[in-house]
Write a protein that holds these residues in place. Structure first.
Motif, PDB file in Angstrom:
ATOM      1  N   ASN A 125       0.862  -1.179   0.000  1.00  0.00           N
ATOM      2  CA  ASN A 125       0.000   0.000   0.000  1.00  0.00           C
ATOM      3  C   ASN A 125       0.902   1.235   0.000  1.00  0.00           C
ATOM      4  O   ASN A 125       1.639   1.461   0.963  1.00  0.00           O
ATOM      5  N   LEU A 126       0.839   1.996  -1.078  1.00  0.00           N
ATOM      6  CA  LEU A 126       1.672   3.197  -1.228  1.00  0.00           C
ATOM      7  C   LEU A 126       0.820   4.434  -0.969  1.00  0.00           C
ATOM      8  O   LEU A 126      -0.154   4.681  -1.686  1.00  0.00           O
ATOM      9  N   ALA A 127       1.173   5.197   0.038  1.00  0.00           N
ATOM     10  CA  ALA A 127       0.436   6.418   0.377  1.00  0.00           C
ATOM     11  C   ALA A 127       1.255   7.639   0.000  1.00  0.00           C
ATOM     12  O   ALA A 127       2.463   7.714   0.273  1.00  0.00           O
ATOM     13  N   THR A 128       0.589   8.602  -0.651  1.00  0.00           N
ATOM     14  CA  THR A 128       1.233   9.838  -1.087  1.00  0.00           C
ATOM     15  C   THR A 128       0.390  11.026  -0.646  1.00  0.00           C
ATOM     16  O   THR A 128      -0.756  10.882  -0.228  1.00  0.00           O
ATOM     17  N   VAL A 129       0.971  12.211  -0.775  1.00  0.00           N
ATOM     18  CA  VAL A 129       0.248  13.461  -0.506  1.00  0.00           C
ATOM     19  C   VAL A 129       0.467  14.380  -1.704  1.00  0.00           C
ATOM     20  O   VAL A 129       1.607  14.593  -2.128  1.00  0.00           O
ATOM     21  N   ASP A 130      -0.632  14.917  -2.268  1.00  0.00           N
ATOM     22  CA  ASP A 130      -0.486  15.725  -3.478  1.00  0.00           C
ATOM     23  C   ASP A 130      -0.185  17.186  -3.154  1.00  0.00           C
ATOM     24  O   ASP A 130       0.004  17.566  -1.983  1.00  0.00           O
ATOM     25  N   ALA A 131      -0.117  18.008  -4.182  1.00  0.00           N
ATOM     26  CA  ALA A 131       0.247  19.415  -4.016  1.00  0.00           C
ATOM     27  C   ALA A 131      -0.735  20.179  -3.149  1.00  0.00           C
ATOM     28  O   ALA A 131      -0.392  21.219  -2.572  1.00  0.00           O
ATOM     29  N   ASP A 132      -1.971  19.678  -3.040  1.00  0.00           N
ATOM     30  CA  ASP A 132      -2.985  20.325  -2.201  1.00  0.00           C
ATOM     31  C   ASP A 132      -3.015  19.770  -0.789  1.00  0.00           C
ATOM     32  O   ASP A 132      -3.887  20.130   0.005  1.00  0.00           O
ATOM     33  N   GLY A 133      -2.090  18.870  -0.485  1.00  0.00           N
ATOM     34  CA  GLY A 133      -2.049  18.277   0.844  1.00  0.00           C
ATOM     35  C   GLY A 133      -3.047  17.157   1.046  1.00  0.00           C
ATOM     36  O   GLY A 133      -3.300  16.737   2.177  1.00  0.00           O
ATOM     37  N   ARG A 134      -3.614  16.651  -0.043  1.00  0.00           N
ATOM     38  CA  ARG A 134      -4.625  15.595   0.050  1.00  0.00           C
ATOM     39  C   ARG A 134      -3.947  14.227  -0.050  1.00  0.00           C
ATOM     40  O   ARG A 134      -3.268  13.936  -1.032  1.00  0.00           O
ATOM     41  N   PRO A 135      -4.168  13.347   0.948  1.00  0.00           N
ATOM     42  CA  PRO A 135      -3.540  12.020   0.901  1.00  0.00           C
ATOM     43  C   PRO A 135      -4.290  11.076  -0.026  1.00  0.00           C
ATOM     44  O   PRO A 135      -5.488  11.220  -0.260  1.00  0.00           O
TER      45      PRO A 135
END
Length: 213
Positions: free
Chosen positions: A49-59
């Motif tokens: 499970n790969l979790a990221t956070v985008d430019a808007d801070g949304r995981p």
């Protein structure tokens, strides 16, 4: 039919874990657990499970496949223009979770993701089946499409364009995650689970602590 989710319980008792049971290098320890998961024929042992956070801070999180452990880094491949690819470009720190319920084990890894060298991505791409290589060209991953027919048509067009040799698309390649925190979780009875955490110091050395379950 109503299912009482709160009543679903699983007691764990297969193994124990302490810092003394672990190698000094958490990536090497991870490789031991991964090998044991593969040997035990658990379902999809390399799925993570790969979790990221985008430019808007949304995981955002999704399952991807681990494709290598090289020089202390975890390697996977994807479309750089996909949701996860653009998120990593904006914020390179990611979290990874492996869960092997058959062994009552979980590994949580946090660290920085960086693109692999193009030569390494080329080498892996060339090892993929022909259909997968065509699919990397056909799929504008994470973008909306009108329907399945659209992607099938694109795959057919790229199949005609590349009937034999399929070059790696410039938008597709590998990421390597360098861990700075690794947690090994071993299920235990009465929810008194064993948790051993490795944290990397400023000098690059690893330290271990035990966490309450």
């Amino acid at each position: 039919m109503t299912i009482d989710l709160a009543a679903i319980r699983q007691d764990y008792a297969k193994h124990e874990l302490s810092p003394e049971d672990c190698l000094a290098d958490p990536v090497a320890q991870f490789q031991i657990w991964l090998k044991e998961a593969i040997t035990a024929q658990v379902n999809e042992p390399t799925a993570m499970n790969l979790a990221t956070v985008d430019a808007d801070g949304r995981p955002s999180a999704r399952i991807v496949l681990l494709k290598g452990v090289e020089d202390g880094r975890l390697v996977f491949f994807t479309n750089y223009q996909s949701r996860k690819g653009t998120a990593i470009t904006a914020h390179p720190y990611v979290a990874i979770t492996f869960f092997w319920p058959e062994l009552e084990r979980q590994v949580r890894i946090e660290g920085k993701a960086e693109r692999l060298a193009e030569e390494a991505s080329d080498a892996y791409f060339d090892s993929r089946p022909y259909g997968s290589r065509i699919g990397a060209w056909a799929s504008e991953q994470s973008r909306e499409i009108s329907g399945k027919a659209e992607i099938v048509k694109r795959a057919a067009l790229f199949g005609v364009k590349h009937p034999l040799k399929v070059p790696r698309p410039p938008h597709w390649g590998g990421f390597a995650v360098t861990p700075d925190r690794v947690e090994f979780w071993q299920g235990r009875p009465s929810r008194l689970h064993d948790r051993v955490v490795f944290r990397k110091g400023e000098g690059g050395e690893w330290g271990t602590v035990i966490l309450a379950p």
